[in-house]
Design an enzyme around this catalytic site. Sequence first.
Site, PDB file in Angstrom:
ATOM      1  N   CYS A 119       0.759  -1.199   0.145  1.00 50.01           N
ATOM      2  CA  CYS A 119      -0.184   0.138   0.116  1.00 50.01           C
ATOM      3  C   CYS A 119       0.775   1.434   0.080  1.00 50.01           C
ATOM      4  O   CYS A 119       0.041   2.410  -0.317  1.00 50.01           O
ATOM      5  CB  CYS A 119      -0.954  -0.261   1.115  1.00 50.01           C
ATOM      6  SG  CYS A 119      -2.147  -1.411   1.170  1.00 50.01           S
ATOM      7  N   HIS A 252      -3.080   7.058   2.458  1.00 54.75           N
ATOM      8  CA  HIS A 252      -3.710   5.684   1.664  1.00 54.75           C
ATOM      9  C   HIS A 252      -5.045   5.483   2.236  1.00 54.75           C
ATOM     10  O   HIS A 252      -5.046   5.717   3.664  1.00 54.75           O
ATOM     11  CB  HIS A 252      -2.484   4.744   2.137  1.00 54.75           C
ATOM     12  CG  HIS A 252      -3.060   3.024   2.071  1.00 54.75           C
ATOM     13  ND1 HIS A 252      -3.727   2.945   1.007  1.00 54.75           N
ATOM     14  CD2 HIS A 252      -3.318   2.077   2.748  1.00 54.75           C
ATOM     15  CE1 HIS A 252      -3.978   1.554   0.892  1.00 54.75           C
ATOM     16  NE2 HIS A 252      -3.907   1.131   2.127  1.00 54.75           N
ATOM     17  N   ASN A 282     -10.144  -0.427   0.043  1.00 54.68           N
ATOM     18  CA  ASN A 282      -8.713  -0.161   0.136  1.00 54.68           C
ATOM     19  C   ASN A 282      -8.133  -0.802  -1.131  1.00 54.68           C
ATOM     20  O   ASN A 282      -8.243  -2.039  -1.313  1.00 54.68           O
ATOM     21  CB  ASN A 282      -8.119  -1.008   1.390  1.00 54.68           C
ATOM     22  CG  ASN A 282      -6.561  -0.912   1.443  1.00 54.68           C
ATOM     23  OD1 ASN A 282      -5.844  -0.609   0.570  1.00 54.68           O
ATOM     24  ND2 ASN A 282      -6.086  -1.405   2.413  1.00 54.68           N
TER      25      ASN A 282
END
EC number: 2.3.1.180
Length: 325
Positions: A119, A252, A282
Site C-alpha cells: 500500500c 492511503h 482499500n
Amino acid sequence: MTLYSRITGTGSFLPPRRLTNADLAAELASKGVETSDEWIVERTGIKARHFAAPDVSSSDLAVEAARHAMDAAGLKPSDIDLIIVATSTPDMVFPSAACIVQHKLGIAGCPAFDVQAVCSGFVYALTVADAMIKTGTARKALVIGAEVFSRILDFSDRTTCVLFGDGAGAVVLEASTTPGILSSDLHADGKHVDILCVPGHVSGGQAQGNPLLKMDGPAVFKLAVGVLESSARAVLAKANLLDTDIDWLIPHQANIRIMQSTAKKLKLPLEKLIVTVDEHGNTSAASIPLALDVAVRSGKVKKGDTVMLEGVGGGFTWGAVLLNY
Ligand code: ACO
C-alpha cells in the site's frame, strides 16, 4: 539549472462491477460468512468497492488510468520515457506489469518496471520517478498504482475480505524548472512481515498456490497511526514547511479512523482530508493516485496547492511525498 519534477496530469479507472456492503454481505452470507453494512461502515468507513471481471488484470486497469492521465497532461504514449507501476498483484510473476502496460500503450524502448511496496507502493514509485527526473534519466514519466486485490482475498475471512477493492490511478510526472515534488520520506521494517502478508503468488492475473491475504488488523492499525504521523512530520521538515501549510492530505485509503486520526495529529481540519475509501475500499497501491485524481477532477485540488500523500502497508512499509500540485 536545477531540475524538478511536477505532476502534469492525473487519471484513474475503476472496474464497472460495484458492490455495496449490502451486496457483499449477501454474497458472503451464501457462503456462511456473516457481516453487515453497519459493522463495515462503523469500523472502516467503507460503503462500496469495485471488483474486476475474472479476465481483467492489473495492467488492463493501469492502461485505462494512464490514458486518462496522459489526456490530462496533453501527452501521447510516444511522449512517455519512463513507466513505473506500483502493484502487488501484477499480471504475471514476470515480466513486470509496467512492461505489459508499455506494450498495451503501443510504445517500446523506454525503461519500464514495477515497484512492490504494497500500500506504500505509489509513494515509493513517485519518489523513484522524481529521482530519475532530477538526475536527467527521464523527462516524462507515467507513475501508476494498479491492483486486483479481489484475486488475493480469502472470502471465508470476514476480517479482511470486506476491506479491499480493485482499481488503478496514474499520474504523469514531468521535468520542470519549478518545484512540484518538494520532499519525500520512505521507510520499511521487515520484522513486521507476519502482520500483513500474502504467502503465495499471482500468475496470469490469477491466484496460484496459497496466495491469500492474511492481516492482523489491530496490529496494523496501531503501527499505521504512528508511522503516518512521523512520516508527515519528516516531509514537512525536509521542505521547511509547517502543518498549517498543507492544503490537502491524501493518505492511503484503508480505514477512515486511521485517516482522521492522522489529520487530527497534524491539526488539520477534516475538510482538508481527501476521502475515497468510502467508495473504493482499500485498493492498496492504487488508492493514493485514485484519490488524487478524484480530488483533482472534483475541483478540490488546484494548481499551486500543497498536497501531502501518505502510504502505509505490508512490509511493513510507509512513507510520504509532499508536493506543490
Ligand atoms: N463483520 C462483522 N464482524 C466482524 C468483521 C466483519 N467483516 N470482521 C471482524 N469482525 C468482528 C471480529 O470477529 C471481532 O468480534 P469479537 O469481538 O466477537 O471477537 C470484532 O468484530 C472486532 O474485531 P477487530 O479485528 O478487533 O476489529 P477492529 O475494530 O480492530 O477493526 C480492522 C478491524 C477494520 C481490520 C482494523 O483493525 C483496521 O482497519 N486495521 C488496519 C488495516 C490497514 O490499515 N491496512 C493498511 C494496510 S493494507 C496493505 O498493506 C495491503
